[in-house]
Design a protein around this motif. Structure first.
Motif, short mmCIF file in Angstrom:
data_model
loop_
_atom_site.label_atom_id
_atom_site.label_comp_id
_atom_site.label_asym_id
_atom_site.label_seq_id
_atom_site.Cartn_x
_atom_site.Cartn_y
_atom_site.Cartn_z
N SER A 148 0.83 -1.19 0.00
CA SER A 148 0.00 0.00 0.00
C SER A 148 0.87 1.25 0.00
CB SER A 148 -0.92 0.01 1.22
OG SER A 148 -0.17 0.08 2.42
N GLU A 149 0.23 2.40 -0.23
CA GLU A 149 0.97 3.65 -0.35
C GLU A 149 1.79 3.96 0.90
OE1 GLU A 149 -0.50 8.18 -0.72
OE2 GLU A 149 -1.00 6.93 -2.45
N ALA A 150 1.29 3.55 2.07
CA ALA A 150 2.01 3.81 3.32
C ALA A 150 3.33 3.06 3.41
CB ALA A 150 1.12 3.44 4.51
N LEU A 151 3.51 2.03 2.58
CA LEU A 151 4.73 1.21 2.62
C LEU A 151 5.56 1.31 1.34
CD1 LEU A 151 3.18 -2.05 4.13
CD2 LEU A 151 4.62 -0.39 5.32
N PHE A 152 4.97 1.78 0.24
CA PHE A 152 5.60 1.67 -1.07
C PHE A 152 6.76 2.63 -1.27
CE2 PHE A 152 5.54 2.13 -5.83
CZ PHE A 152 5.92 0.83 -6.11
N GLU A 153 6.74 3.76 -0.57
CA GLU A 153 7.82 4.74 -0.64
C GLU A 153 8.11 5.21 -2.07
OE1 GLU A 153 11.29 3.35 1.44
OE2 GLU A 153 10.14 2.73 3.20
N ARG A 154 7.04 5.37 -2.84
CA ARG A 154 7.14 5.85 -4.22
C ARG A 154 8.09 5.00 -5.07
NH1 ARG A 154 7.10 12.51 -3.75
NH2 ARG A 154 5.12 12.64 -2.62
N GLY A 155 8.18 3.73 -4.75
CA GLY A 155 8.96 2.81 -5.56
C GLY A 155 10.34 2.51 -5.04
N GLN A 156 10.84 3.29 -4.08
CA GLN A 156 12.17 2.99 -3.58
C GLN A 156 12.22 1.62 -2.91
OE1 GLN A 156 14.45 5.91 -1.17
NE2 GLN A 156 14.86 4.19 0.21
N ILE A 157 11.11 1.17 -2.33
CA ILE A 157 11.07 -0.09 -1.60
C ILE A 157 11.16 -1.30 -2.53
CG2 ILE A 157 8.59 -0.48 -1.62
CD1 ILE A 157 10.88 -0.76 1.45
N CYS A 158 11.00 -1.08 -3.83
CA CYS A 158 11.03 -2.19 -4.78
C CYS A 158 12.32 -3.01 -4.62
CB CYS A 158 10.96 -1.67 -6.21
SG CYS A 158 9.36 -0.96 -6.66
N GLY A 159 12.15 -4.32 -4.53
CA GLY A 159 13.29 -5.21 -4.38
C GLY A 159 13.58 -5.60 -2.95
N ALA A 160 12.98 -4.89 -1.98
CA ALA A 160 13.19 -5.23 -0.57
C ALA A 160 12.51 -6.55 -0.24
CB ALA A 160 12.64 -4.12 0.32
N CYS A 161 13.04 -7.26 0.73
CA CYS A 161 12.51 -8.57 1.11
C CYS A 161 11.83 -8.49 2.47
CB CYS A 161 13.63 -9.61 1.14
SG CYS A 161 14.38 -9.88 -0.49
N PHE A 162 10.73 -9.23 2.61
CA PHE A 162 9.93 -9.21 3.83
C PHE A 162 9.63 -10.64 4.27
CE2 PHE A 162 9.07 -5.25 1.69
CZ PHE A 162 8.95 -4.32 2.71
N GLU A 163 9.58 -10.83 5.56
CA GLU A 163 9.03 -12.05 6.13
C GLU A 163 7.65 -11.71 6.67
OE1 GLU A 163 10.05 -15.65 9.30
OE2 GLU A 163 11.25 -13.82 9.30
N VAL A 164 6.66 -12.51 6.32
CA VAL A 164 5.27 -12.24 6.70
C VAL A 164 4.70 -13.47 7.40
CG1 VAL A 164 2.96 -11.60 5.86
CG2 VAL A 164 5.01 -10.72 4.70
N ARG A 165 3.95 -13.23 8.47
CA ARG A 165 3.29 -14.33 9.18
C ARG A 165 1.88 -13.91 9.56
NH1 ARG A 165 6.94 -14.15 14.76
NH2 ARG A 165 6.03 -12.24 15.66
#
Length: 271
Positions: A85-102
């Motif tokens: 979502s927009e609150a996390l996307f950082e205008r595209g800078q976040i692209c390529g970052a890795c997340f662990e989700v549970r």
């Protein structure tokens, strides 16, 4: 001309007491104080969000995304991807970052003891026809993740729908080097940067030909970077900086006879 008056000791003391130091600043009660790194939780700590899924009715629906990686299967991501979502996307800078989700809280739908590793490849656009609480899942300030159903089903039963989850950034582990896919035309050069280990996301890129110095590139969209420069018939080098300030320099990645549409491997960040 008479000489300037001499300051008496009492007047000099008063000036020293009431004159503020030149290098200090006392913000007024209405001004906001500076935010430091310690004011916010570490990006590598678990944080709360919600998650939904999508099911591609057509295989072509799974191709592409707002980060510009193209066919996600060919790019090596498979279904281990996430839209933010927009609150996390950082205008595209976040692209390529890795997340662990549970999955958390709802034990009726969560698959206990499971988590999944995902790479940010897409953007979940706001829908202002709904409120953030009433259907606008990706509207600010919501932190929302959209997963392929194949990924969602690894942590929760698909009937769950909109689920509370926790997520945290993790270091990306990649095989091979950072990939540079060169596109464009004439003197316009666009470079897609992918397969980035470490933080996974890129904040700055420079390019260098054999007849130029280091030239800064601008972010076009996602992890596509561009420059207007005539670099044909020159071997190309790249300097890439990730969001944690690490820089990797890859010299003469593309040979002198490179062409648009080709992909070349450079050095890799530590993961």
């Amino acid at each position: 001309m008479s000489p300037p008056p001499t300051l008496t000791p009492v007047l000099l003391l008063l000036l020293l007491l009431f004159t503020p130091p030149l290098l200090s600043h006392s913000p007024s009660s209405s001004s906001s104080s500076a935010v430091t790194f310690t004011d916010s939780p570490s990006i590598y700590e678990w944080q709360s969000a919600r998650a939904t899924y999508y099911a591609a009715s057509d295989p072509r629906d799974a191709v592409g995304g707002a980060c510009g990686y193209g066919d996600l299967t060919k790019a090596g991501f498979g279904m281990a991807t996430v839209g933010l979502s927009e609150a996390l996307f950082e205008r595209g800078q976040i692209c390529g970052a890795c997340f662990e989700v549970r999955c958390v809280e709802d034990m009726r739908w969560c698959i206990p003891g499971t988590s999944i590793i995902l790479t940010a490849t897409n953007f979940c656009a706001p829908n202002y026809g709904f409120t953030a609480e009433g259907g606008g899942h990706c509207n600010p300030p919501n932190k929302h993740l959209v997963l392929p159903i194949e990924a969602f089903e690894k942590i929760a039963i698909w009937k769950a729908g909109n689920m509370p989850v926790q997520y945290r950034r993790i270091k990306c582990r990649k095989e091979g080097g950072v990939r540079f896919t060169i596109d464009g035309s004439s003197i316009f050069i666009s470079v897609l940067i992918s397969n980035v280990a470490g933080t996974g996301d890129i904040t700055a890129v420079k390019i260098k030909g054999s007849r130029t110095g280091w030239l800064p590139m601008g972010r076009n969209w996602g992890q596509n970077w561009h420059i207007n420069a005539d670099l044909k018939n020159q071997p190309l080098s790249f300097e890439v900086t990730s969001s944690d300030g690490q820089t990797v320099t890859s010299y003469n990645v593309a040979p002198k006879n490179w062409n648009f549409g080709q992909t070349f491997d450079g050095k890799q960040f530590e993961s």
